[in-house]
Design a protein around this motif. Structure first.
Motif, PDB file in Angstrom:
ATOM      1  N   GLN A   1       0.820  -1.214   0.000  1.00 29.85           N
ATOM      2  CA  GLN A   1       0.000   0.000   0.000  1.00 29.85           C
ATOM      3  C   GLN A   1       0.857   1.270   0.000  1.00 29.85           C
ATOM      4  O   GLN A   1       0.428   2.313  -0.493  1.00 29.85           O
TER       5      GLN A   1
ATOM      6  N   ASN B   1      -1.572 -16.321  -2.475  1.00 28.98           N
ATOM      7  CA  ASN B   1      -1.329 -15.189  -3.363  1.00 28.98           C
ATOM      8  C   ASN B   1      -0.174 -14.323  -2.870  1.00 28.98           C
ATOM      9  O   ASN B   1       0.636 -13.823  -3.666  1.00 28.98           O
TER      10      ASN B   1
ATOM     11  N   GLU C   1     -16.902  -6.880  -3.424  1.00 28.86           N
ATOM     12  CA  GLU C   1     -15.760  -5.967  -3.308  1.00 28.86           C
ATOM     13  C   GLU C   1     -14.509  -6.725  -2.876  1.00 28.86           C
ATOM     14  O   GLU C   1     -13.403  -6.452  -3.373  1.00 28.86           O
TER      15      GLU C   1
ATOM     16  N   LYS D   1     -13.221  -8.491  -5.855  1.00 33.23           N
ATOM     17  CA  LYS D   1     -12.567  -7.511  -6.730  1.00 33.23           C
ATOM     18  C   LYS D   1     -11.153  -7.190  -6.246  1.00 33.23           C
ATOM     19  O   LYS D   1     -10.201  -7.135  -7.044  1.00 33.23           O
ATOM     20  N   GLN D   2     -11.000  -6.993  -4.937  1.00 33.62           N
ATOM     21  CA  GLN D   2      -9.684  -6.669  -4.387  1.00 33.62           C
ATOM     22  C   GLN D   2      -8.702  -7.816  -4.584  1.00 33.62           C
ATOM     23  O   GLN D   2      -7.530  -7.602  -4.919  1.00 33.62           O
TER      24      GLN D   2
ATOM     25  N   GLU E   1      -8.919 -10.123  -6.919  1.00 29.83           N
ATOM     26  CA  GLU E   1      -8.646 -10.206  -8.361  1.00 29.83           C
ATOM     27  C   GLU E   1      -7.564  -9.208  -8.764  1.00 29.83           C
ATOM     28  O   GLU E   1      -6.691  -9.520  -9.586  1.00 29.83           O
ATOM     29  N   GLN E   2      -7.609  -8.025  -8.187  1.00 28.60           N
ATOM     30  CA  GLN E   2      -6.592  -7.019  -8.499  1.00 28.60           C
ATOM     31  C   GLN E   2      -5.208  -7.443  -8.020  1.00 28.60           C
ATOM     32  O   GLN E   2      -4.195  -6.982  -8.551  1.00 28.60           O
ATOM     33  N   LYS E   3      -5.179  -8.337  -7.038  1.00 30.48           N
ATOM     34  CA  LYS E   3      -3.904  -8.875  -6.549  1.00 30.48           C
ATOM     35  C   LYS E   3      -3.452 -10.088  -7.360  1.00 30.48           C
ATOM     36  O   LYS E   3      -2.363 -10.620  -7.123  1.00 30.48           O
ATOM     37  N   GLY E   4      -4.313 -10.562  -8.264  1.00 30.28           N
ATOM     38  CA  GLY E   4      -3.920 -11.662  -9.134  1.00 30.28           C
ATOM     39  C   GLY E   4      -4.668 -12.961  -8.939  1.00 30.28           C
ATOM     40  O   GLY E   4      -4.444 -13.928  -9.677  1.00 30.28           O
TER      41      GLY E   4
ATOM     42  N   GLU F   1      -7.584 -15.496  -9.430  1.00 39.03           N
ATOM     43  CA  GLU F   1      -8.564 -15.680 -10.502  1.00 39.03           C
ATOM     44  C   GLU F   1      -9.721 -16.537  -9.991  1.00 39.03           C
ATOM     45  O   GLU F   1      -9.511 -17.649  -9.495  1.00 39.03           O
TER      46      GLU F   1
ATOM     47  N   PRO G   1      -6.650   0.260   0.167  1.00 39.09           N
ATOM     48  CA  PRO G   1      -7.363   0.319  -1.114  1.00 39.09           C
ATOM     49  C   PRO G   1      -8.872   0.413  -0.964  1.00 39.09           C
ATOM     50  O   PRO G   1      -9.550   0.953  -1.840  1.00 39.09           O
TER      51      PRO G   1
END
Length: 434
Positions: free
Chosen positions: A64, A184, A210, A213-214, A216-219, A221, A372
């Motif tokens: 962050q 992850n 949400e 989504k967070q 997924e943004q870290k990778g 799937e 985030p």
């Protein structure tokens, strides 16, 4: 045949707590355990998981603040954190058993089976008691599919010596999200596969979306609405097969639920009724045989399967056996947390006369560390007292405890304004949330 006042089956947190209380009251108590003393939580569950989560939290803070004081974001070194975890888990079983012995409890290692309503056999010896407490917990359940022998459990995951490059997790409950978060953070490519489109179905779906989504943004799937049909092994590789998926991976973890540890006990001979969720009990945690109680994860109730619940029930059942209470069990409010990245927590009612939904990401308490996302939803009754809450943030696990106390004290906005709390923190924001 040796006779005891109380025989406890299962040496997890609940069984040990009940045994200690009963022995301290002067009862002749034995605890029988067929696996690791201390139970799932400290040996292979919530405690070792939290060691890994601590490393994830540290990495998240650095990530962050990348470009705001830090240049590089390291991945969690799995082998190092695994060794650190073992400093907590390795002493548990012996320490738990020694603690029971020091409390004056007779300890037996073995697998018991009931032979009557007040007798059981273990290691070819017969024992009887005035009361029994079943505290045998749960174990992972696995999909009944072709290749199911290739599935590993959360226990296996937390004991890996190395983290592979690719990890697939089947299921989308608490355990799946937490394992995905941990893997992850080590740099592994993580896939989460779920048979429908409703992960973490007990939580507010907007907040769950949400969280997805967070991650997924870290990778991470996610593969929703995928019904796994088969797991094929080819040397050290696996392929997950479904009608709409053909996924190669290095490791497959099954996280599709847990089942009660009752099958080995021959409970029908003790006149104890069970269902697919565990031992059927009344409002005093007595089974259909009123001399046999059940506590913790093995109980067929809607109470969350959590270590603090087992401990609470252990204390209550001990009081019933000691004739210190005749009241029915009344569980307090129970907060629950998904240790994801960020964390998702809830407590109390999830509907109300008034609902306040706040995105607090930009508030200083969160922005100073560049979180985030941070969201809080509070549910109020007609008297505008707090009756429930859901929180999504890095601080959700601690903030939900404060909200639990606010609900228990039936606090209104005016009550909150009378408090002075440490600033700047999530707690000090409470008066501005509703």
């Amino acid at each position: 045949m040796e006779k005891f006042d109380t025989i406890i089956i299962g040496a997890g947190p609940g069984g040990l707590a009940a045994g200690s209380k009963l022995a301290a009251a002067g009862q002749n108590v034995t605890i029988i355990e067929n696996n690791l003393w201390g139970g799932t939580c400290p040996n292979r569950g919530c405690d070792p998981k939290k060691v890994f989560i601590a490393a994830v939290e540290a990495r998240d803070k650095v990530a962050q603040l990348k470009g705001k004081g830090f240049s590089d974001v390291p991945f969690v070194n799995w082998s190092e954190i695994e060794k650190f975890k073992e400093t907590f888990t390795d002493p548990v079983s012996k320490g738990s058993k020694d603690g029971a012995i020091n409390a004056g409890i007779t300890t037996i290692d073995g697998e018991p089976k009931f032979i009557s309503e007040n007798e059981l056999v273990v290691n070819e010896a017969t024992y009887s008691a005035d009361h029994f407490i079943i505290a045998t917990g749960q174990r992972p359940s696995y999909l009944d599919i072709k290749g199911k022998e290739n599935l590993l459990s959360s226990t296996d995951f937390l004991s890996l010596k190395q983290m592979p490059k690719t990890v697939a997790i089947i299921g989308a409950g608490y355990i799946a999200f937490e394992m995905a978060t941990i893997a992850n953070a080590t740099g592994a490519k993580v896939h989460v596969i779920h048979h429908n489109g409703h992960p973490l179905k007990a939580f507010d779906q907007d907040y769950v979306n949400e969280l997805v989504k967070q991650l997924e943004q870290k990778g991470v799937e996610f593969h929703f609405n995928v019904d796994t049909k088969e797991i094929v092994k080819d040397n050290d590789q696996f392929t997950i097969k479904a009608d709409n998926l053909n996924l190669p991976t290095d490791l497959v973890i099954g996280a599709t639920g847990r089942i009660p540890n009752t099958d080995f006990l021959d409970l029908t001979k003790a006149n104890v009724k069970t269902d697919k969720h565990g031992v059927v009990v009344n409002s005093k945690l007595q089974s259909s045989n009123d001399k046999i109680f059940a506590i913790g994860d093995v109980v067929s109730t809607k109470a969350p399967k959590l270590t603090p619940v087992a401990g609470f029930e252990a204390n209550y059942v001990s009081e019933v056996i000691l004739q210190e209470t005749t009241e029915d069990l009344q569980l307090p409010l129970i907060p629950t947390v998904v240790y994801g990245s960020p964390k998702l927590a809830k407590v109390g009612a999830q509907t109300g006369s008034k609902v306040v939904d706040q995105d607090v990401t930009g508030w200083f308490s969160y922005r100073h560390s560049n979180e985030p996302v941070a969201k809080v939803k509070i549910f109020l009754n007609e008297q505008e007292q707090i009756i429930g809450a859901t929180v999504l943030s890095q601080e959700a696990d601690s903030f939900i405890n404060l909200l639990t106390k606010a609900i228990e004290q039936k606090m209104t906005h005016q009550d909150v304004q009378k408090e002075i709390l440490a600033y700047p923190t999530a707690a000090s924001d409470l008066e501005y949330l509703f």
